[in-house]
Motif scaffolding. Structure first.
Motif, mmCIF file in Angstrom:
data_model
loop_
_atom_site.group_PDB
_atom_site.id
_atom_site.type_symbol
_atom_site.label_atom_id
_atom_site.label_comp_id
_atom_site.label_asym_id
_atom_site.label_seq_id
_atom_site.Cartn_x
_atom_site.Cartn_y
_atom_site.Cartn_z
ATOM 1 N N ASP A 15 -10.904 1.825 -51.926
ATOM 2 C CA ASP A 15 -10.133 2.811 -50.813
ATOM 3 C C ASP A 15 -11.113 3.844 -50.719
ATOM 4 N N ARG A 41 -14.786 -5.470 -47.275
ATOM 5 C CA ARG A 41 -13.287 -5.886 -47.116
ATOM 6 C C ARG A 41 -12.153 -5.111 -47.177
ATOM 7 N N ALA A 42 -12.414 -3.584 -47.845
ATOM 8 C CA ALA A 42 -11.441 -2.692 -47.841
ATOM 9 C C ALA A 42 -10.967 -2.058 -46.793
ATOM 10 N N LYS A 45 -10.899 -5.675 -43.793
ATOM 11 C CA LYS A 45 -9.677 -6.407 -44.110
ATOM 12 C C LYS A 45 -9.721 -8.031 -43.656
ATOM 13 N N GLY A 46 -11.247 -8.281 -43.383
ATOM 14 C CA GLY A 46 -11.391 -9.815 -42.927
ATOM 15 C C GLY A 46 -11.273 -9.715 -41.343
ATOM 16 N N ASP A 47 -10.973 -8.940 -40.722
ATOM 17 C CA ASP A 47 -10.798 -8.898 -39.282
ATOM 18 C C ASP A 47 -12.222 -8.679 -38.581
ATOM 19 N N ARG A 50 -13.184 -5.570 -36.456
ATOM 20 C CA ARG A 50 -13.188 -4.348 -37.109
ATOM 21 C C ARG A 50 -14.631 -3.865 -37.631
ATOM 22 N N GLY A 77 -6.413 -0.653 -36.608
ATOM 23 C CA GLY A 77 -6.934 -0.358 -37.941
ATOM 24 C C GLY A 77 -8.136 0.670 -37.871
#
Length: 156
Positions: A15, A41-42, A45-47, A50, A77
């Motif tokens: 984070d 990844r944090a 988040k797989g998008d 982004r 996001g």
């Protein structure tokens, strides 16, 4: 934030909070890549929408990192802007300063293997409360020397 010690790195990678620029530097490119992927990844988040990859040739325009970090992905996001092999040139330092001062919630991750701590880029990120510097060095084994008499039974 500035330099993160080893005890805080794991929590930061999970984070990054309000950090605007994270500088990953050191002599271990594998660890740099691993920590960058943890930040991806944090934040993303797989998008895939982004994540923005910037080449160092784009640094000719110092505002490019700040502009990309201020953008809003279609899916919402926070965006993560990744710059690989930044080097220690003035262009990278100027771009980092612009990203640190820029608007938007995005996180800029700068990978700079072999960057010296005297480099303008290092100093710019380290001096900012919105920046984080993470050292990524190879583990160095302890030098073992046998105690007196040449015996290897009782190492220090």
């Amino acid at each position: 934030m500035s330099k993160l010690d080893a005890r805080r790195i794991g929590a930061f990678l999970a984070d990054p909070g309000g950090c605007r620029v994270a500088l990953l530097h050191g002599d271990d490119p594998g660890l740099i890549r691993e920590r960058c992927e943890a930040l991806i990844r944090a934040v993303a988040k797989g998008d895939a929408l982004r994540l923005v990859e910037i080449g160092k040739e784009m640094l000719r325009a110092p505002a490019v990192l700040a502009n990309e970090a201020a953008s809003s992905p279609l899916t919402g996001g926070r965006v993560l802007v990744r710059l690989r092999d930044a080097g220690d040139g003035k262009q990278a330092a100027d771009a980092a300063k612009a990203a640190l001062a820029g608007p938007g919630p995005g996180l800029v991750v700068i990978e700079a293997p072999e960057l010296r701590t005297s480099a303008a880029l290092f100093k710019a990120v380290e001096a900012s409360p919105a920046g984080a510097v993470i050292a990524c060095y190879r583990e160095r084994g302890r030098s073992f020397r046998p105690r007196s008499g040449g015996s290897c039974r009782n190492w220090a």
